[in-house]
Scaffold this motif. Structure first.
Motif, PDB file in Angstrom:
ATOM      1  N   GLN A 123      -7.383  60.492  86.562  1.00 33.84           N
ATOM      2  CA  GLN A 123      -6.888  60.334  87.937  1.00 33.84           C
ATOM      3  C   GLN A 123      -7.969  60.710  88.947  1.00 33.84           C
ATOM      4  O   GLN A 123      -8.114  60.065  89.985  1.00 33.84           O
ATOM      5  CB  GLN A 123      -5.647  61.219  88.156  1.00 33.84           C
ATOM      6  N   GLU A 125     -11.225  60.623  88.263  1.00 34.07           N
ATOM      7  CA  GLU A 125     -12.315  59.648  88.117  1.00 34.07           C
ATOM      8  C   GLU A 125     -11.987  58.359  88.846  1.00 34.07           C
ATOM      9  O   GLU A 125     -12.837  57.781  89.527  1.00 34.07           O
ATOM     10  CB  GLU A 125     -12.575  59.371  86.633  1.00 34.07           C
ATOM     11  N   ALA A 126     -10.742  57.890  88.695  1.00 28.68           N
ATOM     12  CA  ALA A 126     -10.367  56.650  89.373  1.00 28.68           C
ATOM     13  C   ALA A 126     -10.464  56.839  90.886  1.00 28.68           C
ATOM     14  O   ALA A 126     -10.951  55.950  91.598  1.00 28.68           O
ATOM     15  CB  ALA A 126      -8.953  56.235  88.976  1.00 28.68           C
ATOM     16  N   SER A 127     -10.049  57.998  91.383  1.00 29.05           N
ATOM     17  CA  SER A 127     -10.116  58.256  92.827  1.00 29.05           C
ATOM     18  C   SER A 127     -11.559  58.238  93.307  1.00 29.05           C
ATOM     19  O   SER A 127     -11.882  57.642  94.337  1.00 29.05           O
ATOM     20  CB  SER A 127      -9.518  59.621  93.168  1.00 29.05           C
ATOM     21  N   ARG A 128     -12.424  58.907  92.539  1.00 32.73           N
ATOM     22  CA  ARG A 128     -13.826  58.963  92.957  1.00 32.73           C
ATOM     23  C   ARG A 128     -14.462  57.589  92.863  1.00 32.73           C
ATOM     24  O   ARG A 128     -15.215  57.182  93.751  1.00 32.73           O
ATOM     25  CB  ARG A 128     -14.578  59.982  92.100  1.00 32.73           C
ATOM     26  N   ALA A 129     -14.155  56.860  91.795  1.00 33.39           N
ATOM     27  CA  ALA A 129     -14.748  55.524  91.641  1.00 33.39           C
ATOM     28  C   ALA A 129     -14.332  54.600  92.777  1.00 33.39           C
ATOM     29  O   ALA A 129     -15.078  53.700  93.161  1.00 33.39           O
ATOM     30  CB  ALA A 129     -14.347  54.927  90.286  1.00 33.39           C
ATOM     31  N   LEU A 130     -13.135  54.826  93.322  1.00 38.84           N
ATOM     32  CA  LEU A 130     -12.680  53.988  94.442  1.00 38.84           C
ATOM     33  C   LEU A 130     -13.325  54.401  95.760  1.00 38.84           C
ATOM     34  O   LEU A 130     -13.170  53.722  96.774  1.00 38.84           O
ATOM     35  CB  LEU A 130     -11.154  54.077  94.586  1.00 38.84           C
ATOM     36  N   LEU A 132     -12.651  57.346  97.331  1.00 40.18           N
ATOM     37  CA  LEU A 132     -11.797  58.244  98.126  1.00 40.18           C
ATOM     38  C   LEU A 132     -12.548  59.555  98.391  1.00 40.18           C
ATOM     39  O   LEU A 132     -13.264  60.047  97.531  1.00 40.18           O
ATOM     40  CB  LEU A 132     -10.501  58.565  97.376  1.00 40.18           C
TER      41      LEU A 132
ATOM     42  N   ASN B  51     -22.168  54.870  89.275  1.00 41.45           N
ATOM     43  CA  ASN B  51     -21.379  55.309  90.438  1.00 41.45           C
ATOM     44  C   ASN B  51     -21.264  56.836  90.495  1.00 41.45           C
ATOM     45  O   ASN B  51     -20.377  57.373  91.154  1.00 41.45           O
ATOM     46  CB  ASN B  51     -20.000  54.644  90.470  1.00 41.45           C
ATOM     47  N   LEU B  53     -20.251  59.042  88.430  1.00 38.69           N
ATOM     48  CA  LEU B  53     -19.199  59.826  87.772  1.00 38.69           C
ATOM     49  C   LEU B  53     -19.863  60.834  86.844  1.00 38.69           C
ATOM     50  O   LEU B  53     -19.283  61.861  86.526  1.00 38.69           O
ATOM     51  CB  LEU B  53     -18.243  58.928  86.988  1.00 38.69           C
ATOM     52  N   ARG B  79     -20.092  53.994  96.215  1.00 35.82           N
ATOM     53  CA  ARG B  79     -18.819  53.863  95.506  1.00 35.82           C
ATOM     54  C   ARG B  79     -17.943  52.773  96.097  1.00 35.82           C
ATOM     55  O   ARG B  79     -17.138  52.168  95.390  1.00 35.82           O
ATOM     56  CB  ARG B  79     -18.081  55.208  95.489  1.00 35.82           C
ATOM     57  N   PHE B  86     -11.382  51.234  83.808  1.00 37.90           N
ATOM     58  CA  PHE B  86     -11.490  52.181  82.703  1.00 37.90           C
ATOM     59  C   PHE B  86     -10.713  51.693  81.483  1.00 37.90           C
ATOM     60  O   PHE B  86      -9.768  50.910  81.603  1.00 37.90           O
ATOM     61  CB  PHE B  86     -10.911  53.535  83.129  1.00 37.90           C
ATOM     62  N   PHE B  92      -2.448  55.118  89.320  1.00 35.44           N
ATOM     63  CA  PHE B  92      -1.770  56.286  89.869  1.00 35.44           C
ATOM     64  C   PHE B  92      -0.272  56.149  89.571  1.00 35.44           C
ATOM     65  O   PHE B  92       0.391  55.272  90.132  1.00 35.44           O
ATOM     66  CB  PHE B  92      -2.032  56.392  91.367  1.00 35.44           C
ATOM     67  N   VAL B 108     -10.349  54.176 102.637  1.00 39.77           N
ATOM     68  CA  VAL B 108     -11.813  54.117 102.663  1.00 39.77           C
ATOM     69  C   VAL B 108     -12.307  53.041 103.622  1.00 39.77           C
ATOM     70  O   VAL B 108     -13.209  53.271 104.419  1.00 39.77           O
ATOM     71  CB  VAL B 108     -12.377  53.869 101.247  1.00 39.77           C
TER      72      VAL B 108
END
Ligand SMILES: Nc1ncnc2c1ncn2[C@@H]1O[C@H](COP(=O)(O)OP(=O)(O)O)[C@@H](O)[C@H]1O
Ligand SMILES: [Mg+2]
Lengths: 224, 245
Positions: A123, A125-130, A132, B51, B53, B79, B86, B92, B108
């Motif tokens: 959750q 990782e997905a937020s950061r990748a987007l 946010l 990106n 991560l 980003r 993934f 979410f 964003v």
């Protein structure tokens, strides 16, 4: 008949009822203020504990451990009777609220931390990748999921805080328990104490039942 | 041909363990690159560095459209340009499918609710699940969830899409629907880097295939070269193991 007159004397209960109610109102004020302040403090501490720089994390951990170890009664007496020696003089109400908040904040911090840590790393990782921001990640993604997890233990903590407000009577705060003991002295009869106990019960039992329901609910969800 | 993604001397360590060693890689805009290799060879780590991560060593540089990938104010820009899908979807769970897709454009890109919703619905139609907009991720099949995840990444209008084994968590009968969506995307000019074990997809869709082993790029080339005439013995061993299992 004698027993009833001694412990459940209806005329005395009716006569002292306004006193008990004014005590209940103070109990609620102390409890509610401490619970809300404890929630804010706890959320803040949990975020420090999880995400801040190392020295701050260390301080937060020490804080949390100390205030979960110290008996609340000892803390309250220190705040009310010892701090005046260094010039800090708090009213009985604030002494009770400060002591309850410091302790509740420590427990709440651990509850929030566990809730946030229960959110899968995907959750974040997905937020950061987007793209946010940290704030949006927490507000939109992490905290709404964490809140669902922490509601049962938070409710439990609220019950504990409400129960612990009774300790305020030792610093001469006219809360429910103090009013009951005074009414008992005035009436020379313990019925007001029984009345107070029943009021605590009537007030907290529903919350306890709510927590049990949450827990049953979570158990079923886990089993599915 | 100037490179759109430029990776120079990329090194990544977990403690003393070198997950990536001296990776140099240039990817052109619109190129579709498939990354193959045994598990543990550093494929995920490589694309997750793009990106940020995963952090990487200070001497390494990655540029995306000339923007350096590093902590700080450029990071949000990178980003926003780089979408990611993934293996485990990472939708979410507390938001509807529609909200999942709208969130990043709202927060964003600063789109209005109406614009974000219109775009989200278009994207859902494009990945073939327009009628699922009001459902929650948990109510969808794996294949549908992964298509939502692709739509969510696309909603940011990224110029690069990273896929980390997007079909590996799916039941076999759902792999095709996700690969179909990815195949369509490959024709749209978006740059794609796809870590995959789907050799058929790599052969058919990739402009270039990269074979990794032990944190290094062992061999890179056009799919027909890598699959039909690999030069390196390790590539041959790997391919014969996966193609004849
Ligand atoms: N967080 C981590 N801590 C330590 N080692 C890791 C971590 N993440 C990955 N690795 C190691 O780095 C290597 C490359 O991992 P990864 O990039 O996930 O491989 P692949 O995606 O090719 O299967 C593996 O040997 C893995 O064990
Ligand atoms: Mg991987």
């Amino acid at each position: 008949m004698d027993l009833l007159d001694t412990f459940f004397n209806v005329p005395i209960l009716i006569r002292t009822f306004p006193m008990l109610m004014s005590g209940l109102w103070i109990t609620i004020q102390i409890g509610a203020t401490s619970i809300i302040a404890g929630l804010v403090l706890g959320l803040f501490l949990s975020l420090i504990r999880l995400y801040a720089a190392k020295p701050l994390v260390f301080i937060a951990r020490i804080y949390i451990d100390i205030f979960r170890s110290i008996p609340l009664l000892v803390l309250l007496i220190v705040v009310y009777y010892a701090l005046p020696f260094v010039g800090i003089r708090l009213s009985p109400f604030f002494s009770a609220v400060v002591a309850l908040t410091l302790v509740s904040g420590a427990y709440t911090a651990e509850i929030f931390r566990a809730g946030i840590e229960a959110i899968p790393s995907g959750q974040f990782e997905a937020s950061r990748a987007l793209g946010l921001s940290y704030r949006h990640m927490m507000v939109d993604v992490v905290l709404p999921q964490a809140v669902k997890i922490v509601i049962p233990p938070l409710t439990n903590n609220c019950i504990n805080v409400m129960k612990d407000t009774a300790l305020a009577s030792v610093v001469a705060m006219p809360d429910l328990l103090k009013q009951a003991t005074q009414a008992q002295a005035l009436a020379a009869n313990p019925s007001p104490l029984i009345g107070a106990a029943l009021i605590y019960l009537a007030f907290l039992w529903p919350l306890v039942a709510l927590v049990s329901r949450f827990e049953r609910h979570m158990g079923q969800r886990g089993a599915r | 041909m100037s490179s759109f993604i430029e990776i120079r001397n990329l090194n990544k360590h977990y403690g003393a363990f070198a997950a990536l060693t001296d990776i140099d890689l240039d990817i052109a805009e619109g190129e579709v690159v498939c990354v193959i290799g045994p598990s543990g060879s550093g494929k995920s780590t490589l694309i997750r560095c793009i990106n940020l991560l995963e952090s990487f060593s200070k001497e390494s540089t990655i540029l995306v459209d000339k923007i350096p990938v590093e902590p700080g104010k450029h990071l949000a820009q990178v980003r926003a340009e780089v979408g990611m899908v993934f293996q485990s979807f990472n939708l979410f769970p507390h938001m509807t499918v529609l909200r999942n897709i709208m969130l990043a454009p709202l927060r964003v890109r600063g789109l209005s609710e109406a614009k974000a919703e219109k775009k989200a619905r278009e994207l859902l139609d494009r990945v073939g699940i327009g009628e699922q907009a009001e459902k929650y991720p948990g109510q969808l099949s794996g294949g549908q969830q992964q298509r939502v995840a692709i739509a969510r990444a696309l909603a940011m209008e990224p110029r690069v899409l990273l896929f980390d084994e997007p079909t590996s968590a799916l039941d076999p009968e759902m792999v095709g629907e996700v690969l179909d969506v990815m195949r369509d995307l490959a024709g749209t000019g978006v740059t794609m880097i796809v870590v995959t074990h789907e050799m058929g997809f790599a052969r058919q869709v990739a402009d270039r295939v990269i074979f990794m082993n032990g944190g290094k790029i062992v061999e890179t080339g056009k799919p027909e070269v890598i699959f039909d005439a690999p030069k390196e013995p390790r590539t041959r061993d790997f391919l014969s193991a996966v193609l004849n299992h």
